[in-house]
Design an enzyme around this catalytic site. Structure first.
Site, PDB file in Angstrom:
ATOM      1  N   GLU A  35      -5.296  11.979 -14.603  1.00  0.00           N
ATOM      2  CA  GLU A  35      -3.940  11.722 -14.091  1.00  0.00           C
ATOM      3  C   GLU A  35      -2.929  12.707 -14.658  1.00  0.00           C
ATOM      4  OE1 GLU A  35      -2.739   9.561 -11.771  1.00  0.00           O
ATOM      5  OE2 GLU A  35      -4.856   9.326 -11.332  1.00  0.00           O
ATOM      6  N   CYS A 192      -0.516  11.757   5.391  1.00  0.00           N
ATOM      7  CA  CYS A 192       0.957  11.815   5.431  1.00  0.00           C
ATOM      8  C   CYS A 192       1.405  12.938   4.487  1.00  0.00           C
ATOM      9  CB  CYS A 192       1.552  10.464   5.043  1.00  0.00           C
ATOM     10  SG  CYS A 192       3.292  10.343   5.501  1.00  0.00           S
ATOM     11  N   CYS A 199       0.317  12.495  12.169  1.00  0.00           N
ATOM     12  CA  CYS A 199       0.824  11.221  12.699  1.00  0.00           C
ATOM     13  C   CYS A 199      -0.035  10.682  13.844  1.00  0.00           C
ATOM     14  CB  CYS A 199       2.268  11.397  13.182  1.00  0.00           C
ATOM     15  SG  CYS A 199       3.391  11.853  11.846  1.00  0.00           S
ATOM     16  N   CYS A 202      -2.751   8.581  12.553  1.00  0.00           N
ATOM     17  CA  CYS A 202      -2.358   7.752  11.403  1.00  0.00           C
ATOM     18  C   CYS A 202      -2.491   6.254  11.696  1.00  0.00           C
ATOM     19  CB  CYS A 202      -0.915   8.080  11.034  1.00  0.00           C
ATOM     20  SG  CYS A 202      -0.251   6.993   9.784  1.00  0.00           S
ATOM     21  N   CYS A 208       5.659   2.753  11.828  1.00  0.00           N
ATOM     22  CA  CYS A 208       6.263   3.756  10.940  1.00  0.00           C
ATOM     23  C   CYS A 208       7.639   4.120  11.519  1.00  0.00           C
ATOM     24  CB  CYS A 208       5.375   4.995  10.848  1.00  0.00           C
ATOM     25  SG  CYS A 208       6.199   6.361   9.995  1.00  0.00           S
TER      26      CYS A 208
END
Ligand code: SF4
Length: 362
Positions: A35, A192, A199, A202, A208
């Site tokens: 991370e 995204c 899109c 998606c 959205c």
């Protein structure tokens, strides 16, 4: 949005990224390393460097007991070296304060050096199934678009708003948290995306708001970047019996007019380990006296102070001289423990002096 977590998990089981060496990892030490590396470094670079890092330091204990040159050397080329310094500091804290075991709550993890709220959440969700959402840049962009948040996503108020939404969208079952958290990361990174999001394919297209309002390319709002500079300085804590030498800073600029420790110029390349060189910056002080005191000087660990547009790393050298020397300059003065409390000092400098005096008496 209805069924957000279900749709995301379904998408992930069919289309999520595969083959990243830290995926499905349950060891909080390794999740933490990945991370931190991923914060400012491309996935392709991290893939190779992560393996090298965990092979060299296979456990938290190995990292905690490593010497800092070794850690910094292994980080070379990854940039943002604060991350490496914090990793090392954090490993030592966990080793000493938590007996080598990672805390399993995000709220505790986020108190450790270099672990922000989103990283703490990722560790807690991946390794301990805690029901807490991450909110890195990818997730903010995804939620910002789904909820058509046109304001600056970095603003505190917007950030808080998105945290709340992110928490509301979590799956019901805590055992889904690792896959869900990975799915959130993957979706922002592969569907995204910042530019040209996909899109059409998606799973959140219906619902959205940014897509429906045709404002996808306006979120996140583009704000002028302010560059944050890292600077370094050496400060001298010159002590003569019960007296401490202070220097008044110039009236304008950062900490303008405040009393502080004499210090070298703030530059990007001071060698914090080498006080001998840094002494050349203290031309107002009697350098012959200071050089005589130098062999017994004690160097404190570098400290960090964050300003709005820059980060200052300063290292303090404690120099003890036999008696207060004269300086023909009204911007210098010797003070005792009581007098210093009545002066305006920059917070981190004051903190240092208080810390020092609490364990050493002048
Ligand atoms: S429809 Fe487009 S903008 Fe909206 S969540 Fe999906 S990829 Fe992102």
């Amino acid at each position: 949005m209805k069924d957000f977590s279900t749709k995301l998990l379904q998408w992930h089981s069919a289309h999520g990224r595969r083959g990243l060496p830290w995926q499905n990892e349950k060891d909080p030490y390794k999740v933490w390393i990945s991370e931190i590396m991923l914060q400012q470094t491309q996935v392709a670079t991290v893939k190779e460097r992560y393996l090298q890092f965990v092979q060299t330091f296979p456990s938290l204990k190995d990292l905690a007991k490593a010497n800092s040159d070794e850690v910094m050397g292994l980080w070379a080329g990854l940039g943002y070296y604060t991350r490496a310094r914090n990793l090392h500091a954090c490993a030592k804290v966990i080793e000493q304060k938590y007996d080598g075991n990672f805390p399993n709550e995000a709220s505790t993890l986020s108190t450790l050096p270099g672990i922000g709220k989103s990283t703490a959440s990722a560790i807690a969700a991946f390794c301990f199934n805690q029901k807490i959402s991450i909110l890195d840049a990818n997730v903010k962009r995804l939620l910002g678009r789904i909820y058509a948040v046109e304001d600056d996503l970095k603003k505190t108020v917007t950030h808080e708003y998105l945290w709340k939404i992110a928490q509301d969208l979590l799956p019901k079952t805590s055992s889904d948290m690792p896959a869900y958290t990975q799915a959130l990361m993957d979706y922002g990174a592969t569907v995204c995306t910042p530019r040209n999001p996909h899109c059409q394919g998606c799973v959140f297209k219906k619902g959205c708001l940014a897509y429906e309002q045709d404002i996808v390319d306006q979120i996140p709002k583009k704000v002028k970047k302010v560059s944050i500079k890292e600077v370094q300085s050496v400060m001298l804590c010159i002590l003569a019996k019960d007296q401490l030498l202070l220097h008044r800073r110039p009236p304008s600029g950062i900490w303008g007019g405040l009393w502080s420790l004499p210090e070298s110029a703030w530059t990007e390349n001071v060698d914090l380990q080498d006080l001998t060189d840094a002494l050349n910056d203290f031309q107002n002080l009697p350098l012959d006296i200071l050089r005589r005191a130098l062999p017994k000087a004690k160097f404190m660990a570098p400290r960090k102070h964050v300003f709005t547009h820059r980060v200052l790393y300063f290292q303090i050298g404690i120099l003890k001289v036999h008696q207060p020397f004269e300086i023909d300059n009204a911007d210098f003065k010797w003070v005792n423990k009581i007098e210093v409390q009545e002066l305006g000092l920059p917070t981190p400098v004051k903190q240092f002096i208080q810390d020092y005096w609490s364990i050493n008496s002048l």
